[in-house]
Design an enzyme around this catalytic site. Structure first.
Site, PDB file in Angstrom:
ATOM      1  N   LYS A 148       0.673  -1.138   0.074  1.00  0.00           N
ATOM      2  CA  LYS A 148       0.106  -0.079   0.189  1.00  0.00           C
ATOM      3  C   LYS A 148       0.857   1.260   0.023  1.00  0.00           C
ATOM      4  O   LYS A 148       0.405   2.337   0.005  1.00  0.00           O
ATOM      5  CB  LYS A 148      -1.011   0.104   1.062  1.00  0.00           C
ATOM      6  CG  LYS A 148      -2.177  -1.051   1.065  1.00  0.00           C
ATOM      7  CD  LYS A 148      -2.965  -0.689   2.428  1.00  0.00           C
ATOM      8  CE  LYS A 148      -4.161  -1.742   2.330  1.00  0.00           C
ATOM      9  NZ  LYS A 148      -5.256  -1.602   3.534  1.00  0.00           N
ATOM     10  N   GLU A 149       2.171   1.131   0.115  1.00  0.00           N
ATOM     11  CA  GLU A 149       2.938   2.060   0.014  1.00  0.00           C
ATOM     12  C   GLU A 149       3.995   2.258  -1.227  1.00  0.00           C
ATOM     13  O   GLU A 149       3.402   3.170  -2.317  1.00  0.00           O
ATOM     14  CB  GLU A 149       3.770   2.118   1.301  1.00  0.00           C
ATOM     15  CG  GLU A 149       2.850   2.305   2.449  1.00  0.00           C
ATOM     16  CD  GLU A 149       4.078   2.602   3.900  1.00  0.00           C
ATOM     17  OE1 GLU A 149       4.933   3.149   3.647  1.00  0.00           O
ATOM     18  OE2 GLU A 149       3.509   1.746   4.741  1.00  0.00           O
TER      19      GLU A 149
END
Length: 342
Positions: A148-149
């Site tokens: 998610k990063e």
């Protein structure tokens, strides 16, 4: 988990007692002290009576590593789709954060936690809100590999950097084995250690300039000490050197009225010990006026709101309007020189 009464100690005697007590107040019901809390170094004699010390001088760092680390810190190629750099979530123009409730990663993915400031991160005793990384070098693995990063991995990152026109030669000058994951981590961590923010107005006050703070700001600092804020926020980083439960005096997560997430569990996600549920690394208050929204969940949008929440859930006492204003005024004096800006 039982409530701790230590957080409401009034430190009206020698402020050094607050420094010593801080090693034990993270959770009085877990024993005489947390084994994983960092020991506190005693300050210089001429400011021994103060609970907060000036920003520590940055250790001697290799300037070439700092420059290489700065370049890597701003390089989107560390992410899978080349769009997200370390600086995306830790902007040096925004107090070392992105000033968002939670950060946006590759493909528009949203994380579940507020990005802590990278400024003065070298003074933290562990990294991340839950302390899962012991060092800044270890910390680099987190965002680069989180789907998610930055959503990448070391083979992909090293492959990209090795094809760059400048990186191989820059790495070869500094590291005998060239472009390698450990060396990328070392360079970025070295740059991050350089991001101290000295010369705040409060630091100048500690150095002897009695007139640089207003009467209101001095009163805010006195309240900050007397009401027990220094039990968790003390030392050169005004925090960052211990763990503490969020909601010592009242149930913050129940009152928040939103479902708890894995990120709300804090240190529990690392240790799986029930006593570590909702326990977080205490954040630094350096440059806190620049780093909103506040807390791991970003629920406090302004600094006054954050102080009110802390007074209720950590100290167990309401603040009069004038007291709230004065404490916020003091906190605003902790903004120091912003280095390393892009």
């Amino acid at each position: 988990m039982k409530k701790s009464s230590g957080a409401i100690l009034c430190l009206t005697t020698l402020a050094i007692s607050g420094l010593l007590a801080s090693c034990f107040l993270s959770d009085a019901n877990h024993g005489s002290g947390r084994a994983d809390a960092a020991p506190l170094a005693l300050p210089a004699a001429h400011i021994l009576e103060e609970s907060v010390q000036p920003v520590l001088a940055v250790p001697n760092l290799d300037s070439n590593k700092i420059e290489l680390g700065k370049k890597l810190f701003h390089d989107g190629r560390l992410s899978h789709d080349n769009t997200i750099a370390c600086a995306t979530c830790h902007s040096l123009d925004k107090g070392g954060t992105d000033q968002a409730v939670n950060s946006t990663g590759i493909g528009g993915a949203h994380g579940g936690i507020n990005s802590p400031t990278v400024l003065n991160s070298g003074a933290n005793f562990v990294q991340f809100w839950n302390g899962r990384a012991a060092t800044l070098e270890d910390q680099v693995n987190g965002p680069t590999h989180n789907p998610k990063e930055m959503g990448s991995d070391w083979p992909e990152i090293i492959g990209k950097l090795s094809k760059d026109e400048q990186y191989p030669a820059q790495f070869a000058k500094l590291y005998s084995d060239g472009v390698q994951p450990a060396n990328v981590r070392d360079a970025i961590a070295t740059f991050e250690r350089s991001l101290s923010t000295p010369n705040s107005r409060f630091d100048k006050y500690l150095a002897g300039d009695e007139n640089i703070l207003t009467t209101q700001e001095k009163h805010g600092y006195r309240l900050f000490k007397e009401y027990g804020c220094v039990s968790c926020h003390q030392g050169s980083n005004v925090g960052g050197n211990m763990y503490q439960q969020f909601g010592v005096m009242a149930n913050y997560f129940k009152d928040r009225r939103t479902p708890e997430t894995d990120d709300d569990q804090g240190r529990f996600t690392v240790t799986k010990r029930e006593q570590d549920r909702h326990v977080f690394r205490v954040p630094t208050l350096r440059n806190v006026a620049l780093t909103g929204p506040y807390f791991h969940d970003g629920t406090a949008t302004t600094l006054p709101q954050a102080v009110e929440v802390m007074a209720k859930y950590q100290l167990g006492r309401p603040l009069a309007p004038g007291e709230l204003v004065d404490i916020v005024m003091f906190l605003q004096t902790l903004t120091g020189d912003q280095k390393g800006k892009s």
